[in-house]
Design an enzyme around this catalytic site. Structure first.
Site, mmCIF file in Angstrom:
data_model
loop_
_atom_site.group_PDB
_atom_site.id
_atom_site.type_symbol
_atom_site.label_atom_id
_atom_site.label_comp_id
_atom_site.label_asym_id
_atom_site.label_seq_id
_atom_site.Cartn_x
_atom_site.Cartn_y
_atom_site.Cartn_z
ATOM 1 N N SER A 8 0.816 -1.218 0.015
ATOM 2 C CA SER A 8 -0.185 -0.006 0.032
ATOM 3 C C SER A 8 0.764 1.263 0.143
ATOM 4 C CB SER A 8 -0.670 0.142 1.239
ATOM 5 O OG SER A 8 -0.104 -0.200 2.405
ATOM 6 N N TYR A 39 -4.043 1.697 3.441
ATOM 7 C CA TYR A 39 -5.086 0.604 3.289
ATOM 8 C C TYR A 39 -5.898 0.014 4.410
ATOM 9 C CZ TYR A 39 -3.777 -0.187 -1.692
ATOM 10 O OH TYR A 39 -3.448 0.205 -3.100
ATOM 11 N N GLY A 40 -5.158 0.059 5.677
ATOM 12 C CA GLY A 40 -5.403 -0.607 6.945
ATOM 13 C C GLY A 40 -6.735 0.000 7.481
ATOM 14 N N ASN A 71 0.043 -6.825 4.563
ATOM 15 C CA ASN A 71 -0.944 -7.639 5.154
ATOM 16 C C ASN A 71 -2.364 -7.611 5.037
ATOM 17 O OD1 ASN A 71 0.595 -9.556 7.691
ATOM 18 N ND2 ASN A 71 1.919 -7.611 7.083
ATOM 19 N N THR A 72 -2.723 -6.148 4.897
ATOM 20 C CA THR A 72 -4.203 -5.926 4.562
ATOM 21 C C THR A 72 -4.542 -6.489 3.346
ATOM 22 O OG1 THR A 72 -3.867 -3.919 5.891
ATOM 23 C CG2 THR A 72 -5.898 -3.811 4.767
ATOM 24 N N GLU A 150 5.968 6.119 10.033
ATOM 25 C CA GLU A 150 6.123 6.889 8.974
ATOM 26 C C GLU A 150 6.555 8.115 9.320
ATOM 27 O OE1 GLU A 150 3.427 6.965 5.662
ATOM 28 O OE2 GLU A 150 3.576 4.695 5.784
ATOM 29 N N THR A 182 3.318 -4.326 7.576
ATOM 30 C CA THR A 182 4.774 -4.073 7.079
ATOM 31 C C THR A 182 5.550 -3.144 7.849
ATOM 32 O OG1 THR A 182 3.521 -2.447 5.733
ATOM 33 C CG2 THR A 182 3.998 -4.439 4.575
ATOM 34 N N HIS A 183 4.873 -2.192 8.635
ATOM 35 C CA HIS A 183 5.732 -1.047 9.203
ATOM 36 C C HIS A 183 6.201 -1.799 10.749
ATOM 37 C CE1 HIS A 183 3.301 1.362 6.693
ATOM 38 N NE2 HIS A 183 3.799 2.388 6.971
HETATM 39 N N1 DGL Z 1 0.901 -2.148 4.354
HETATM 40 C C1 DGL Z 1 -0.061 -2.326 5.520
HETATM 41 C C2 DGL Z 1 -0.187 -3.494 6.163
HETATM 42 O O1 DGL Z 1 0.787 -4.251 5.986
HETATM 43 C C3 DGL Z 1 0.387 -1.220 6.288
HETATM 44 C C4 DGL Z 1 -0.071 0.208 5.820
HETATM 45 C C5 DGL Z 1 -1.582 0.483 5.600
HETATM 46 O O2 DGL Z 1 -2.510 0.602 6.290
HETATM 47 O O3 DGL Z 1 -1.660 0.612 4.393
HETATM 48 O O4 DGL Z 1 -1.285 -4.123 6.727
#
Ligand code: DGL
Length: 250
Positions: A8, A39-40, A71-72, A150, A182-183
């Site tokens: 995302s 995206y979360g 993951n989302t 971030e 991811t973060h």
């Molecule tokens: N990349 C998203 C995840 O791993 C985290 C950031 C987002 O909310 O987009 O779920």
């Protein structure tokens, strides 16, 4: 092998870092939808729509495999991406669950899942773990960790207050903690210290490397992986952020 990584936004660099360390691929094309992150906090339909649009991005690049670092997206769109993509698509959730199975085989072990609101609501992690017989599972939507990372906040007072906010009811360190976003690897040291370094942290990037090695029988290659960064906003700004994140240890 030319591989695509979709996230995302910038957080998928945590997965990219593990893949670069493992030296499994000749070329990686990273695409982050930075214009529409996060995206979360979005709903299923939006996550699926955005994820399918990412396939359009990758089509001119003729990739051999797509890794969903997010993951989302893995929670909501993996099946539909697999149906639509002309190449294999793998997500981080299956890899994370497999890592729990391998590293914490005792089904009584307590597992804490940390993820975005959307991933937590999807119940994909707890359902997969329950199906394997794990009985002691807790999920917490730790939404605030994403903007903190971030902002470049990897330690200190604000992070500690956020830990207390989310973890105040946890009296004993869990046996395993799934970093289901991811973060979170970027604050893994602080999370580990908060739980007195008694918990085993499961990190999506490392989990996916293990899964790739075992299922695709991939081996370390000698050459340096060529990486290109693209985003739905400025490619250059994503590249700069990515290079700075790649230099962080976790
Ligand atoms: N990349 C998203 C995840 O791993 C985290 C950031 C987002 O909310 O987009 O779920």
């Amino acid at each position: 092998m030319r591989v695509g990584i979709f996230d995302s936004g910038i957080g998928g660099v945590s997965v990219l870092k593990s893949l670069l360390q493992a030296k499994l691929f000749e070329e990686i094309i990273y695409y982050g939808d930075t214009a529409r992150v996060p995206y979360g906090t979005k709903d299923r339909e939006t996550i699926i729509t955005y994820s399918l649009e990412a396939l359009d991005f990758f089509s001119p690049y003729k990739i051999d495999l797509l890794i969903i670092a997010c993951n989302t997206v893995s929670a909501y769109a993996l099946e539909i991406l697999r149906e639509k993509a002309p190449y294999p698509v793998i997500g981080v959730i299956e890899a994370g669950v497999l890592a729990v199975q391998n590293k914490l085989p005792n089904k009584e072990d307590s597992i804490l899942i940390l993820a975005t609101e959307a991933t937590t609501n999807s119940q994909v992690y707890p359902n997969a773990l329950s199906a394997l017989g794990y009985k002691n599972i807790q999920s917490i939507a730790t939404t605030l960790f994403v903007p903190l990372v971030e902002e470049g906040i990897y330690e200190g007072e604000i992070l500690q207050s956020t830990f207390k906010h989310y973890f105040h009811s946890i009296s004993t360190p869990p046996k395993g903690i799934i970093l289901g976003c991811t973060h979170y690897p970027f604050i893994s040291k602080a999370i580990s210290e908060y739980f007195k370094e008694e918990s085993l942290l499961i990190h999506s990037g490392e989990a996916i490397v293990e899964q790739l090695k075992s299922t695709l029988a991939l081996k370390e290659c000698d050459m340096q992986t060529k990486v290109s960064f693209y985003s739905s906003q400025s490619n250059l700004s994503l590249q700069k952020q990515a290079l700075s994140l790649l230099s962080r240890t976790f």
